[in-house]
Write a protein that holds these residues in place. Sequence first.
Motif, PDB file in Angstrom:
ATOM      1  N   GLY A  37       0.841  -1.198   0.000  1.00 50.15           N
ATOM      2  CA  GLY A  37       0.000   0.000   0.000  1.00 50.15           C
ATOM      3  C   GLY A  37       0.873   1.244   0.000  1.00 50.15           C
ATOM      4  O   GLY A  37       1.914   1.273   0.665  1.00 50.15           O
ATOM      5  N   PHE A  38       0.466   2.265  -0.761  1.00 47.46           N
ATOM      6  CA  PHE A  38       1.244   3.503  -0.828  1.00 47.46           C
ATOM      7  C   PHE A  38       0.280   4.663  -1.045  1.00 47.46           C
ATOM      8  O   PHE A  38      -0.399   4.740  -2.065  1.00 47.46           O
ATOM      9  N   GLN A  39       0.207   5.573  -0.052  1.00 44.13           N
ATOM     10  CA  GLN A  39      -0.685   6.721  -0.117  1.00 44.13           C
ATOM     11  C   GLN A  39       0.112   7.998   0.156  1.00 44.13           C
ATOM     12  O   GLN A  39       1.079   7.982   0.914  1.00 44.13           O
ATOM     13  N   LEU A  40      -0.335   9.080  -0.452  1.00 44.31           N
ATOM     14  CA  LEU A  40       0.322  10.369  -0.283  1.00 44.31           C
ATOM     15  C   LEU A  40      -0.625  11.380   0.344  1.00 44.31           C
ATOM     16  O   LEU A  40      -1.840  11.323   0.128  1.00 44.31           O
ATOM     17  N   SER A  41      -0.042  12.312   1.107  1.00 45.94           N
ATOM     18  CA  SER A  41      -0.771  13.417   1.718  1.00 45.94           C
ATOM     19  C   SER A  41       0.101  14.657   1.637  1.00 45.94           C
ATOM     20  O   SER A  41       1.322  14.560   1.802  1.00 45.94           O
ATOM     21  N   PRO A  42      -0.494  15.823   1.408  1.00 49.85           N
ATOM     22  CA  PRO A  42       0.323  17.033   1.519  1.00 49.85           C
ATOM     23  C   PRO A  42       1.021  17.051   2.878  1.00 49.85           C
ATOM     24  O   PRO A  42       0.453  16.601   3.884  1.00 49.85           O
ATOM     25  N   VAL A  43       2.242  17.537   2.942  1.00 47.13           N
ATOM     26  CA  VAL A  43       3.047  17.503   4.161  1.00 47.13           C
ATOM     27  C   VAL A  43       2.251  18.005   5.371  1.00 47.13           C
ATOM     28  O   VAL A  43       1.657  19.078   5.333  1.00 47.13           O
ATOM     29  N   ASP A  78       3.929  13.732   2.414  1.00 49.16           N
ATOM     30  CA  ASP A  78       4.223  12.635   3.317  1.00 49.16           C
ATOM     31  C   ASP A  78       3.643  11.388   2.652  1.00 49.16           C
ATOM     32  O   ASP A  78       2.652  11.473   1.912  1.00 49.16           O
ATOM     33  N   ALA A  79       4.246  10.237   2.916  1.00 43.29           N
ATOM     34  CA  ALA A  79       3.765   8.987   2.330  1.00 43.29           C
ATOM     35  C   ALA A  79       3.491   7.976   3.437  1.00 43.29           C
ATOM     36  O   ALA A  79       4.250   7.872   4.399  1.00 43.29           O
ATOM     37  N   LYS A  80       2.399   7.247   3.277  1.00 41.25           N
ATOM     38  CA  LYS A  80       2.083   6.128   4.155  1.00 41.25           C
ATOM     39  C   LYS A  80       2.402   4.865   3.355  1.00 41.25           C
ATOM     40  O   LYS A  80       1.839   4.633   2.289  1.00 41.25           O
ATOM     41  N   VAL A  81       3.320   4.062   3.889  1.00 43.75           N
ATOM     42  CA  VAL A  81       3.794   2.860   3.206  1.00 43.75           C
ATOM     43  C   VAL A  81       3.331   1.645   4.005  1.00 43.75           C
ATOM     44  O   VAL A  81       3.605   1.546   5.201  1.00 43.75           O
ATOM     45  N   SER A  82       2.638   0.732   3.329  1.00 45.06           N
ATOM     46  CA  SER A  82       2.121  -0.471   3.993  1.00 45.06           C
ATOM     47  C   SER A  82       2.816  -1.702   3.427  1.00 45.06           C
ATOM     48  O   SER A  82       3.183  -1.744   2.249  1.00 45.06           O
ATOM     49  N   ASP A 106      14.730   1.927   3.284  1.00 44.44           N
ATOM     50  CA  ASP A 106      14.474   1.604   4.689  1.00 44.44           C
ATOM     51  C   ASP A 106      14.837   2.760   5.615  1.00 44.44           C
ATOM     52  O   ASP A 106      14.124   3.026   6.585  1.00 44.44           O
ATOM     53  N   LYS A 107      15.905   3.455   5.330  1.00 43.11           N
ATOM     54  CA  LYS A 107      16.352   4.561   6.198  1.00 43.11           C
ATOM     55  C   LYS A 107      15.361   5.724   6.225  1.00 43.11           C
ATOM     56  O   LYS A 107      15.384   6.547   7.138  1.00 43.11           O
ATOM     57  N   ASP A 108      14.454   5.806   5.236  1.00 42.00           N
ATOM     58  CA  ASP A 108      13.476   6.886   5.154  1.00 42.00           C
ATOM     59  C   ASP A 108      12.229   6.608   5.989  1.00 42.00           C
ATOM     60  O   ASP A 108      11.442   7.518   6.259  1.00 42.00           O
ATOM     61  N   LEU A 109      12.026   5.360   6.402  1.00 44.19           N
ATOM     62  CA  LEU A 109      10.798   4.951   7.091  1.00 44.19           C
ATOM     63  C   LEU A 109      10.814   5.422   8.549  1.00 44.19           C
ATOM     64  O   LEU A 109      11.790   5.239   9.268  1.00 44.19           O
ATOM     65  N   GLU A 110       9.692   6.035   8.974  1.00 46.85           N
ATOM     66  CA  GLU A 110       9.532   6.508  10.358  1.00 46.85           C
ATOM     67  C   GLU A 110       8.194   6.011  10.896  1.00 46.85           C
ATOM     68  O   GLU A 110       7.319   5.618  10.138  1.00 46.85           O
ATOM     69  N   ASP A 111       8.043   6.107  12.196  1.00 44.02           N
ATOM     70  CA  ASP A 111       6.759   5.820  12.840  1.00 44.02           C
ATOM     71  C   ASP A 111       6.141   4.511  12.352  1.00 44.02           C
ATOM     72  O   ASP A 111       4.966   4.455  12.014  1.00 44.02           O
ATOM     73  N   CYS A 112       6.927   3.441  12.314  1.00 45.57           N
ATOM     74  CA  CYS A 112       6.403   2.158  11.851  1.00 45.57           C
ATOM     75  C   CYS A 112       5.588   1.486  12.945  1.00 45.57           C
ATOM     76  O   CYS A 112       6.012   1.409  14.092  1.00 45.57           O
ATOM     77  N   LYS A 113       4.377   1.027  12.566  1.00 39.43           N
ATOM     78  CA  LYS A 113       3.460   0.388  13.515  1.00 39.43           C
ATOM     79  C   LYS A 113       2.841  -0.823  12.863  1.00 39.43           C
ATOM     80  O   LYS A 113       2.641  -0.871  11.667  1.00 39.43           O
ATOM     81  N   LYS A 114       2.496  -1.785  13.698  1.00 39.06           N
ATOM     82  CA  LYS A 114       1.757  -2.970  13.235  1.00 39.06           C
ATOM     83  C   LYS A 114       0.347  -2.887  13.680  1.00 39.06           C
ATOM     84  O   LYS A 114      -0.014  -2.340  14.632  1.00 39.06           O
TER      85      LYS A 114
END
Length: 114
Positions: A37-43, A78-82, A106-114
């Motif tokens: 999954g890949f979604q975008l939002s204005p910053v 900002d991007a939400k990566v699933s 991988d180094k760009d990923l933040e706030d990772c949650k399950k």
Amino acid sequence: MRRVLASITLLMACTGALHAQGKGIRLWNLTTATISGFQLSPVGKNEWGPDQTSNDKDKEVDHDERLRITGVEPGRYDAKVSYRDARQCIVRNLEIKADAVFSIADKDLEDCKK
């Protein structure tokens, strides 16, 4: 003869228009996992757009694969990566340019949650 010249002129105009459109905006997945999954939002807005993985034939973006991004204007997002394992991560402040490739790793990923 006029018809032939008219046909050639029309063909050249169509070819030029297609060339001017470019390849569009593309995401290059440099993470070590397949993106589901890949979604975008204005910053900073948390207004997530549609899932861009629907633009891919198998609805996923493998490592080192590119994904065509549609319905997005150049700017900062900002991007939400699933991922398949239900993990979701955020990538902040991506610069997206017209007819260009942007990447996430991988180094760009933040706030990772399950």
